[in-house]
Design an enzyme around this catalytic site. Structure first.
Site, PDB file in Angstrom:
ATOM      1  N   ASN A  76       1.244  -1.105  -0.222  1.00 17.28           N
ATOM      2  CA  ASN A  76      -0.119  -0.089   0.557  1.00 17.28           C
ATOM      3  C   ASN A  76       0.859   1.440  -0.182  1.00 17.28           C
ATOM      4  OD1 ASN A  76      -2.733   1.480   0.128  1.00 17.28           O
ATOM      5  ND2 ASN A  76      -3.430  -0.055   0.949  1.00 17.28           N
ATOM      6  N   HIS A 102       3.076   0.274  -3.001  1.00 14.41           N
ATOM      7  CA  HIS A 102       3.330  -0.541  -2.342  1.00 14.41           C
ATOM      8  C   HIS A 102       4.872  -1.222  -2.587  1.00 14.41           C
ATOM      9  CE1 HIS A 102      -0.816  -1.928  -3.171  1.00 14.41           C
ATOM     10  NE2 HIS A 102      -0.808  -1.872  -4.705  1.00 14.41           N
ATOM     11  N   HIS A 172      -1.146 -10.106  -2.973  1.00 13.88           N
ATOM     12  CA  HIS A 172      -2.091  -9.146  -4.061  1.00 13.88           C
ATOM     13  C   HIS A 172      -3.488  -9.771  -4.600  1.00 13.88           C
ATOM     14  CE1 HIS A 172      -3.567  -5.620  -5.717  1.00 13.88           C
ATOM     15  NE2 HIS A 172      -2.644  -4.541  -5.291  1.00 13.88           N
ATOM     16  N   GLU A 303      -7.248  -7.385   0.684  1.00  9.45           N
ATOM     17  CA  GLU A 303      -5.531  -7.466   0.853  1.00  9.45           C
ATOM     18  C   GLU A 303      -5.276  -6.954   2.296  1.00  9.45           C
ATOM     19  OE1 GLU A 303      -3.927  -4.322  -1.703  1.00  9.45           O
ATOM     20  OE2 GLU A 303      -5.922  -4.556  -2.423  1.00  9.45           O
TER      21      GLU A 303
HETATM   22  C1  BGC Z   1      -4.365  -0.179  -3.842  1.00  6.09           C
HETATM   23  C2  BGC Z   1      -5.021   0.378  -5.469  1.00  6.09           C
HETATM   24  C3  BGC Z   1      -4.146   0.199  -6.711  1.00  6.09           C
HETATM   25  C4  BGC Z   1      -3.925  -1.394  -6.505  1.00  6.09           C
HETATM   26  C5  BGC Z   1      -2.474  -1.429  -7.895  1.00  6.09           C
HETATM   27  C6  BGC Z   1      -4.052  -1.971  -4.811  1.00  6.09           C
HETATM   28  O1  BGC Z   1      -3.395  -2.624  -3.423  1.00  6.09           O
HETATM   29  O2  BGC Z   1      -5.551  -0.647  -3.627  1.00  6.09           O
HETATM   30  O3  BGC Z   1      -5.317   2.183  -5.501  1.00  6.09           O
HETATM   31  O4  BGC Z   1      -4.637   0.422  -7.988  1.00  6.09           O
HETATM   32  O5  BGC Z   1      -3.264  -2.086  -5.700  1.00  6.09           O
HETATM   33  O6  BGC Z   1      -2.847  -2.633  -9.072  1.00  6.09           O
END
Ligand code: BGC
Length: 337
Positions: A76, A102, A172, A303
């Site tokens: 995040n 991330h 994810h 997640e």
């Molecule tokens: C986030 C999203 C983001 C995505 C990326 C998620 O964990 O909350 O905002 O677009 O990951 O693929």
């Protein structure tokens, strides 16, 4: 079983590893320690692959979806890509305007992990993340175990660093319990979540700091409801994030239960993490596995993690860990059918 998955731009080969138990089977690749396929039966015995994914390493390298990937050191967002640890400012590589998503570019999701062991029902993958990797302090050794049990898949994270650092690892995967190709079904699936609070975000998806009660809002999943039922409601957090893309408190376990009434498949999420990001795949469009072209919102990611940007909110559970202290976390996705 181990099979060839593809060749990376570095010339290295990556592979797909099959694990199974009872009626459940999964495939994991060492590219990103990623869950690529997860086959689950339905009430009539028909098997479906319930996670979104790509057919080749190129798909994973080219996309920003993080399908099925292991995300770390920090899942995040971190506002301003910086924070203070032990009185020193840690500066991360930004990848979303000034912020870190991330953990920034060249994430763990695009690294080739080492396979430490692969048995019928489990695989253990490890990654060495050097001091300064993406800006994070400490030489870190990270281990992810996928264990297939007869009723679900258990993902365990173990890590240790030689300096104080942050560990906030997640998986994810995006789920569509009707099968990943049944795209129009994903938002019809019913979510139940005991969470009483969620984190509203600003327009850059950074938490404002408020923990807002879900009472009387479209964010209330305490009574089961279809993911798509309230998604178009006139409610600022849904407008700002383009759908659900919010962290909720984990109030108790299971933290969430997702159900597809047509197939009879249901998935319960058990975790020791304090938060769960519900992300309705608002940007999933593109070529996917098995010749399927994914549309928007054809799966939901659940997640498990620390709250986003927790490094700037000492009042929330903290993802900091001391040098040489073991980090350990587990999430299980348990299926019934
Ligand atoms: C986030 C999203 C983001 C995505 C990326 C998620 O964990 O909350 O905002 O677009 O990951 O693929």
């Amino acid at each position: 079983m181990k099979e060839f998955f593809g060749t990376l731009p570095t010339g290295e080969a990556c592979h797909l590893y099959t694990i199974r138990s009872g009626r459940l089977t999964a495939q994991i690749t060492d590219l990103g320690a990623t869950l690529v396929r997860l086959w689950v039966p339905d009430s009539k015995g028909a098997i479906a692959d319930v996670v979104l994914g790509y057919d080749s390493p190129e798909g994973y390298l080219a996309s920003g979806t993080y399908f099925g990937a292991t995300v770390g050191r920090n899942a995040n967002r971190i506002a301003t890509s910086s924070f203070v640890l032990d009185g020193k400012t840690v500066v991360l590589d930004a990848n979303e305007g000034p912020n870190s998503l991330h953990s920034g570019p060249r994430g763990y999701n695009v690294r080739l992990w080492d396979v430490q062991s692969h048995l019928e029902d489990r695989i253990i993958l490890s990654l060495h993340s050097p001091h300064g990797d993406q800006g994070f302090p400490g030489n870190a050794h990270i281990r992810v175990t996928y264990l297939m049990e007869a009723d679900g898949i258990r993902i365990t994270y173990d890590a240790v660093s030689d300096r104080d650092t942050v560990f906030n690892l997640t998986n994810h995967s995006y789920f569509n319990l009707a099968g990943h190709e049944m795209q129009d079904q994903a938002m019809k699936q019913v979510l139940m979540m005991p969470a009483r609070f969620f984190n509203p975000d600003d327009a850059a998806n950074i938490p404002t700091g408020e923990l807002r009660p879900v009472d009387g809002t479209p964010m209330d999943f305490r009574e089961p409801k279809a993911l798509g039922r309230d998604i178009a409601m006139d409610y600022e957090p849904l407008h700002l994030q383009g759908g659900y893309d919010h962290n909720f408190e984990v109030f108790c376990n299971p933290a969430a239960i997702l159900t597809d009434s047509n197939s009879g498949r249901s998935m319960a999420v058990y975790t020791d993490c304090p938060g769960i990001q519900v992300y309705t795949g608002n940007f999933t469009e593109g070529a996917g596995k098995d010749g399927v072209t994914y549309v928007k919102r054809c799966g939901v990611a659940l997640e498990t993690q620390f709250y986003p940007d927790a490094v700037h909110h000492p009042e929330w559970p903290q993802p900091f860990i001391k040098a040489n202290q073991p980090y350990h976390s587990q999430t299980k996705y348990r299926f019934t059918w």
